[in-house]
Design a protein around this motif. Structure first.
Motif: not given
Length: 132
Positions: A86-106
């Motif tokens: 999210f933007c530290e200036v305006c607070g807008t949540g823009v996107y998220a990055v999955s916290g999956e482990k590398e193996q799960e992503q592969e």
């Protein structure tokens, strides 16, 4: 939550532009026409009202940063460590990055790693979307 913006694999891709409220962060999104969005039931998504579309890179979908003034910060939450950007200036949540482990992503071929908040997408009529 659906990993695509449309249920059909044969949909042509459409380019969207999005940003935080103050314009310090701008992105483009290439996905099928956005007709639905996913609503996550975790506490942070409920409190922030996030609605997600998840680009599937195995189908040519893209999320690209156009402008980044270094104003995005992150909040890490959940058992997998999902990073909410999210933007530290305006607070807008823009996107998220999955916290999956590398193996799960592969194993997923990278599917679902980036979740884009459709509320940050320009000229998208949120009230017309099917919420899943």
């Amino acid at each position: 939550m659906s990993s695509t913006s449309s249920d059909s694999d044969s949909q042509p891709l459409k380019s969207y532009r999005g940003n935080c409220h103050c314009g310090a962060f701008i992105f483009t999104l290439l996905v099928p026409e956005i007709v639905s969005a996913g609503s996550c039931n975790c506490s942070i998504c409920r409190k922030k009202g996030y609605l997600w579309v998840i680009p599937d890179t195995t189908k040519g979908h893209k999320f690209e940063v156009v402008k980044d003034e270094g104003k995005l910060t992150e909040y890490v939450t959940g058992p997998k460590g999902t990073k909410h950007k999210f933007c530290e200036v305006c607070g807008t949540g823009v996107y998220a990055v999955s916290g999956e482990k590398e193996q799960e992503q592969e194993e997923n071929n990278g599917k679902g790693r980036i979740w884009v908040n459709v509320r940050a997408v320009q000229e998208l009529k949120i009230w017309d979307l099917e919420i899943k």
